[in-house]
Design an enzyme around this catalytic site. Structure first.
Site, PDB file in Angstrom:
ATOM      1  N   ASP A 122     -17.766  41.113 -86.342  1.00 33.76           N
ATOM      2  CA  ASP A 122     -18.874  41.481 -85.440  1.00 33.76           C
ATOM      3  C   ASP A 122     -19.754  42.576 -86.041  1.00 33.76           C
ATOM      4  OD1 ASP A 122     -17.114  43.577 -85.391  1.00 33.76           O
ATOM      5  OD2 ASP A 122     -16.721  43.509 -83.241  1.00 33.76           O
ATOM      6  N   HIS A 173     -18.641  45.461 -87.430  1.00 29.56           N
ATOM      7  CA  HIS A 173     -18.173  46.856 -87.347  1.00 29.56           C
ATOM      8  C   HIS A 173     -17.776  47.374 -88.729  1.00 29.56           C
ATOM      9  CE1 HIS A 173     -13.952  45.166 -86.515  1.00 29.56           C
ATOM     10  NE2 HIS A 173     -13.701  46.058 -87.446  1.00 29.56           N
ATOM     11  N   GLU A 185     -17.335  49.875 -83.335  1.00 30.00           N
ATOM     12  CA  GLU A 185     -17.613  48.581 -82.719  1.00 30.00           C
ATOM     13  C   GLU A 185     -19.093  48.474 -82.353  1.00 30.00           C
ATOM     14  OE1 GLU A 185     -15.488  46.424 -82.991  1.00 30.00           O
ATOM     15  OE2 GLU A 185     -13.568  46.784 -82.008  1.00 30.00           O
TER      16      GLU A 185
END
Ligand code: GLP
Length: 269
Positions: free
Chosen positions: A136, A138, A143
């Site tokens: 994603d 990160h 995050e």
């Protein structure tokens, strides 16, 4: 951002090891920022080989790891303390007192995070930060949605990261929900960032990081703002880069003086 596309992850690991070696030989007191995950394993294997066979000396090097799970002690096999000992520190001559990894068992998380930032500052800052990337986008455990100015702090993992990292535990239920991670702002202060990504499953994250809009929704895009980031990817991880022909062209046509200067760590730096 410099993008180096290598034929295989092994070639990528060797390219990364050459860069780290060059730094450590030029600056024996180098401060290395280190990462966990499967991605840097080839790099660490190469550094161990160079230490054993070619005398690469880590005795005066200082290290700072990106992150650690809250609640896991150094003896837990899924902790990043354990990982680093198993895959690097136990096989090179780094001094234990120069190794820094956030303390997942600390009783006072904010104080431990502040102390971690202070230790980085006292060491003179990080010369080179090794990074992987999550699916994603990160980096560390920052995050999506992480402040691009964030410092070392507690983060809550996303469900996606818990699922991705459950392979290191017996089940997803065992993956801690919270971590301590260097912030994006902390990472951006490293003098050089070296991000590695291999395999098709990283292709979307790599494309977003290198060519997508700068956004906290993909924290790795913050590296577009960093003056000296090199991204090393294999063909599979490079598959969705729109300008891959250009990156290859740049790499193949570097002026001779620049080929060596990209990672010159001496003099004015
Ligand atoms: C974890 C780590 C990151 C790492 C990421 C990707 O979330 N905190 O530092 O980059 O996993 O891991 P892998 O290299 O195993 O794909």
């Amino acid at each position: 951002m410099e993008v180096i596309i290598t034929a295989t992850p092994e070639t990528g690991a060797r390219t990364a090891a050459r860069i780290v070696e060059k730094l450590v030989r030029a600056r024996p007191r180098a401060v290395l920022g280190l990462a966990t995950g499967s991605t840097p394993l080839g790099l660490y294997g190469e550094l161990i080989r160079r230490h054993r066979e070619e005398g690469l000396d880590f005795s005066r090097v200082t290290t700072f790891n990106l992150d650690e799970y809250i609640g896991l002690g150094a003896d837990h096999p899924a902790s990043y303390h354990y990982f680093m000992h198993e895959h690097l520190f136990g096989a090179i001559n780094v001094s234990p007192e120069r190794i820094h990894i956030p303390d997942g068992k600390t009783a006072d998380i904010p104080a431990a995070c502040e102390a971690y930032e202070a230790a980085i500052r006292e060491a003179g800052g990080i010369d080179l930060q090794v990074l992987g990337i999550g699916h994603d986008g990160h980096i560390g455990f920052n995050e999506p949605g992480s402040s691009l100015a964030s410092r070392t702090r507690l983060k809550t993992l996303t469900q996606k990261t818990i699922e991705a990292n459950q392979r290191f535990f017996t089940s997803a239920d065992e993956v801690p929900r919270h971590v301590i991670t260097m912030g994006v702002g902390t990472i951006l202060e490293a003098r050089v960032c070296l991000l590695l990504a291999f395999g098709e499953s990283k292709a979307d994250a790599v494309a977003a990081m290198v060519e997508g809009p700068l956004s906290a929704s993909c924290p790795a895009t913050a590296l577009q703002w960093h003056p000296r980031t090199t991204v090393i990817v294999d063909e599979a991880a490079a598959a969705r880069l729109r300008r891959s022909d250009y990156y290859r062209y740049v790499h193949a046509n570097k002026p001779a003086w620049q080929q060596d200067a990209t990672f010159s760590f001496g003099g004015h730096e």
